[in-house]
Design an enzyme around this catalytic site. Structure first.
Site, PDB file in Angstrom:
ATOM      1  N   ASP A   1      -4.864 -12.779   3.766  1.00  0.00           N
ATOM      2  CA  ASP A   1      -6.056 -12.228   4.397  1.00  0.00           C
ATOM      3  C   ASP A   1      -7.321 -12.456   3.580  1.00  0.00           C
ATOM      4  OD1 ASP A   1      -4.882 -10.549   2.552  1.00  0.00           O
ATOM      5  OD2 ASP A   1      -4.807  -8.800   3.857  1.00  0.00           O
TER       6      ASP A   1
ATOM      7  N   HIS B   1       0.816  -1.225   0.000  1.00  0.00           N
ATOM      8  CA  HIS B   1       0.000   0.000   0.000  1.00  0.00           C
ATOM      9  C   HIS B   1       0.847   1.272   0.000  1.00  0.00           C
ATOM     10  CE1 HIS B   1      -3.677  -2.191   0.459  1.00  0.00           C
ATOM     11  NE2 HIS B   1      -3.391  -2.640   1.671  1.00  0.00           N
TER      12      HIS B   1
END
Length: 314
Positions: free
Chosen positions: A252, A126
């Site tokens: 995830d 990110h």
């Protein structure tokens, strides 16, 4: 040759505080699993050192790098967004993580190991050119790609990001370039952070067509991921014929993960890894470097990593 491992106890010093999802226990769970299963002794533990500012500057603005350093030095609790928790040691730990991924690239390219898994933190996909997002400080996988292009003189790198969150930082780093094919499969941005990664995001200018986003609706599992790989991701890799393959390995998308809404099983992560390894063997002389991104349920994370590493070791 063995599969290489990047790991260091110093990664635990990045203290994100109580109740933060990206916590040191993530790596503790992974190392405990590796030792309990006997994989720890079968991996090649690669030496490495922190990345230099010269290398981090390949991807990030000098002013941002200095801001990370100063905010950690001052003992600030977070940078740019409360999600990106920091402590006084976070800057040095982030440099160490970046250096570990670069060292894994070198080890694979120099034939010291077949492939490598980097159990590093903080994660990176990110992190953008001039700001932190989503727990990430420096973009580890983007730095690995630059190492392959700049110092190992490769011309075509593919990055496959199967973290459940879109790899916005990696996309923004390479979206105007054709020497990196960036592929991200993730939960649809209408439902999940960071709100980017729509199918129409395909790159810009000379990079148009070299970004492939595959957003999936919530509650998709192994079947949906398999279909996306077979119909979109693997054909894109086949057409591009990369010379090295990088993987942003987030776990995830697991059904038990608290930060998303997907339902991938350990079998699903194993299947994706096997398809990616086959691609690396076909086009990249086996050169595959995987770096840890997300995964916040400790049991699902450690089991996903176990399956991932076992495939790399086959």
């Amino acid at each position: 040759m063995p599969t290489g491992l990047i790991h260091d106890e110093r990664f635990l010093r990045h203290d994100t505080g109580p109740r933060h999802p990206e916590r040191p226990d993530r790596l503790r769970a992974i190392t405990a699993m590796l030792r309990a299963t006997g994989l720890w002794d079968k991996l090649a533990h690669l030496p490495f050192h922190p990345a230099s500012i010269v290398h981090v500057d390949w991807v990030h603005a000098e002013a941002y790098i200095e801001r990370v350093r100063l905010m950690c030095e001052r003992g600030e609790a977070w940078i740019d967004t409360p999600d990106s928790a920091i402590c006084p040691e976070s800057y040095e730990v982030a440099l160490l993580a970046a250096g570990g991924v670069i060292a894994a690239v070198d080890a694979v390219m120099l034939g010291r190991c077949d492939n490598a898994f980097c159990a590093v933190r903080p994660p990176g996909h990110h992190a953008e050119h001039g700001r932190s997002m989503g727990f990430c400080l420096f973009n580890n996988v983007a730095l690995a790609a630059e190492r392959l292009l700049r110092d190992h003189k490769l011309e075509r790198i593919a990055i496959v990001d199967f973290d459940v969150h879109h790899g916005n930082g990696t996309q923004h780093t390479f979206e105007e370039r054709a020497d990196v094919l960036f592929i991200s499969i993730h939960e649809h941005p209408r439902y999940l952070y960071p709100g980017t990664g729509y199918e129409h995001e395909r790159g810009r200018g000379p990079g148009e067509g070299f970004t492939l986003n595959v957003p999936l609706l919530p509650h998709g599992g192994d079947e949906e991921y398999r279909k996306a790989f077979e119909e979109r991701i693997l054909p894109a890799l086949e057409a591009y014929r990369p010379q090295a393959l990088l993987v942003s390995a987030g776990f995830d998308a697991a059904a038990a993960d608290p930060l998303a809404h997907m339902e991938v099983s350990a079998d699903g992560f194993e299947w994706m890894t096997r398809r990616l390894r086959e691609t690396a063997q076909k086009h990249c002389a086996g050169r595959l470097i995987s770096t840890l991104e997300g995964g916040y349920d400790l049991e699902a994370l450690s089991e996903g990593v176990r399956r991932h590493i076992e495939v790399l070791m086959e």
